[in-house]
Write an enzyme that holds these catalytic residues in place. Structure first.
Site, PDB file in Angstrom:
ATOM      1  N   THR A 166      11.077   8.073 -14.786  1.00 52.77           N
ATOM      2  CA  THR A 166       9.726   8.615 -14.851  1.00 52.77           C
ATOM      3  C   THR A 166       9.566   9.677 -13.772  1.00 52.77           C
ATOM      4  O   THR A 166      10.392   9.785 -12.858  1.00 52.77           O
ATOM      5  CB  THR A 166       8.658   7.525 -14.626  1.00 52.77           C
ATOM      6  OG1 THR A 166       8.742   7.066 -13.261  1.00 52.77           O
ATOM      7  CG2 THR A 166       8.865   6.344 -15.563  1.00 52.77           C
ATOM      8  N   ASP A 209     -11.543   2.824 -15.462  1.00 54.31           N
ATOM      9  CA  ASP A 209     -11.096   3.027 -14.084  1.00 54.31           C
ATOM     10  C   ASP A 209     -10.892   1.647 -13.475  1.00 54.31           C
ATOM     11  O   ASP A 209     -11.843   0.864 -13.353  1.00 54.31           O
ATOM     12  CB  ASP A 209     -12.167   3.807 -13.316  1.00 54.31           C
ATOM     13  CG  ASP A 209     -11.762   4.147 -11.893  1.00 54.31           C
ATOM     14  OD1 ASP A 209     -10.873   3.459 -11.343  1.00 54.31           O
ATOM     15  OD2 ASP A 209     -12.345   5.078 -11.318  1.00 54.31           O
ATOM     16  N   VAL A 210      -9.652   1.327 -13.081  1.00 59.03           N
ATOM     17  CA  VAL A 210      -9.364  -0.025 -12.606  1.00 59.03           C
ATOM     18  C   VAL A 210     -10.023  -0.337 -11.266  1.00 59.03           C
ATOM     19  O   VAL A 210     -10.033  -1.499 -10.843  1.00 59.03           O
ATOM     20  CB  VAL A 210      -7.848  -0.279 -12.492  1.00 59.03           C
ATOM     21  CG1 VAL A 210      -7.179  -0.205 -13.853  1.00 59.03           C
ATOM     22  CG2 VAL A 210      -7.187   0.664 -11.493  1.00 59.03           C
ATOM     23  N   LYS A 262       2.165  -2.371  -2.594  1.00 60.81           N
ATOM     24  CA  LYS A 262       2.963  -3.069  -3.597  1.00 60.81           C
ATOM     25  C   LYS A 262       3.401  -4.451  -3.101  1.00 60.81           C
ATOM     26  O   LYS A 262       3.546  -5.385  -3.897  1.00 60.81           O
ATOM     27  CB  LYS A 262       4.168  -2.222  -3.995  1.00 60.81           C
ATOM     28  CG  LYS A 262       3.787  -0.999  -4.824  1.00 60.81           C
ATOM     29  CD  LYS A 262       3.062  -1.393  -6.109  1.00 60.81           C
ATOM     30  CE  LYS A 262       2.808  -0.220  -7.024  1.00 60.81           C
ATOM     31  NZ  LYS A 262       2.192  -0.626  -8.307  1.00 60.81           N
ATOM     32  N   TYR A 317       2.476   3.023   0.643  1.00 59.70           N
ATOM     33  CA  TYR A 317       2.693   2.617  -0.745  1.00 59.70           C
ATOM     34  C   TYR A 317       3.345   1.239  -0.796  1.00 59.70           C
ATOM     35  O   TYR A 317       2.920   0.360  -1.563  1.00 59.70           O
ATOM     36  CB  TYR A 317       3.566   3.646  -1.447  1.00 59.70           C
ATOM     37  CG  TYR A 317       3.978   3.273  -2.852  1.00 59.70           C
ATOM     38  CD1 TYR A 317       3.085   3.402  -3.915  1.00 59.70           C
ATOM     39  CD2 TYR A 317       5.265   2.799  -3.118  1.00 59.70           C
ATOM     40  CE1 TYR A 317       3.462   3.060  -5.208  1.00 59.70           C
ATOM     41  CE2 TYR A 317       5.650   2.461  -4.403  1.00 59.70           C
ATOM     42  CZ  TYR A 317       4.748   2.590  -5.448  1.00 59.70           C
ATOM     43  OH  TYR A 317       5.116   2.245  -6.721  1.00 59.70           O
TER      44      TYR A 317
END
Length: 258
Positions: free
Chosen positions: A198, A68-69, A167, A163
């Protein structure tokens, strides 16, 4: 006459977080195809093992490590497992990330906001710490590529502000860390993909065919980028071909941010 495939990573080890599907899997497969030993990491074991299986079927070497990062202990253990198995950590791609979109800043839940920050920003920060600490002990140093996004410092869209904020933070974190650690022999850059092939690029309820039609007018290129095209940019930045590229943020988006 076809040219021989490039083998730029023979004898090197590449770690890819979020390597169980989508872009992360494509990047892992691309490194393996160019001779790297590959470590794929993520929170769910099954998809990671599928990626490893694909690499092994093609004759490559890979292992899966659940991590888990958002947990520094997990990342330290991940780097240790990488070095224990393959002897070094030469390349790291910090790809793990999540998208929460479709709501304005005022309407986004605090839970979604914290999830975005924890995974997309803190996860990259903690991964960088663990990776740099290992790479700067190695004679050859290492290369790190963070996956940011065209949504961030490059463009903004309604419903994606949170988001994009995370980023944009990845883009700035990349540049700052790159300047701080190049003297340690660690070269750090970022790739900022736009819509790619994706599930993350699909609108809610949208089919791939509908996305194809939408994209005809969404960017100058008129289509999504393939995962192979994004992976190629990652491999370039991680390779000796980019030996003097430090702190770059390479946009792969079909001209959307042009």
């Amino acid at each position: 006459m076809t040219s021989a495939p490039r083998i730029r990573f023979t004898g090197r080890t590449a770690l890819v977080t979020g390597g169980g599907s989508g872009l992360g899997r494509a990047i892992a497969l691309a490194f393996a195809a160019e001779g790297a030993n590959v470590v794929v990491a993520g929170r769910t074991e099954g998809p990671l093992k599928e990626t490893v299986g694909l690499i092994e079927e093609a004759g490559g070497a890979a292992i899966a490590v659940t991590a888990d990062v958002t947990r520094s202990a997990d990342l330290a253990a991940l780097v240790s497992a990488t070095v224990e198995r393959f002897g070094s950590l030469d390349v790291a791609v910090n790809n793990a990330g999540v998208l929460r979109a479709g709501q304005s800043v005022a309407d986004l839940s605090e839970e979604d906001w914290r999830t975005l920050l924890d995974i997309n920003v803190t996860g990259v920060f903690l991964a960088l710490q663990a990776e740099v600490k290992q790479m700067r002990t190695q004679q050859g140093g290492g290369a790190i590529v963070n996956i940011a996004s065209v949504l961030g410092t490059h463009i903004r869209r309604p419903g994606t502000t949170a988001y994009a904020t995370t980023k944009a933070a990845v883009s700035i974190l990349t540049k700052g860390a790159a300047a701080e650690h190049i003297q340690d022999g660690v070269r750090i850059n970022a790739v900022s993909p736009g819509p790619s092939d994706t599930a993350m690029s699909l609108l809610p309820g949208e089919s791939e065919a509908e996305r194809t039609e939408r994209m005809k007018n969404a960017t100058p290129l008129g289509r999504v980028s393939t995962t192979a095209e994004v992976a190629a940019a990652v491999l370039y930045l991680a390779s000796d071909d980019a030996a003097s590229v430090v702190g770059a943020d390479l946009v792969i988006d079909g001209g959307g941010a042009a």
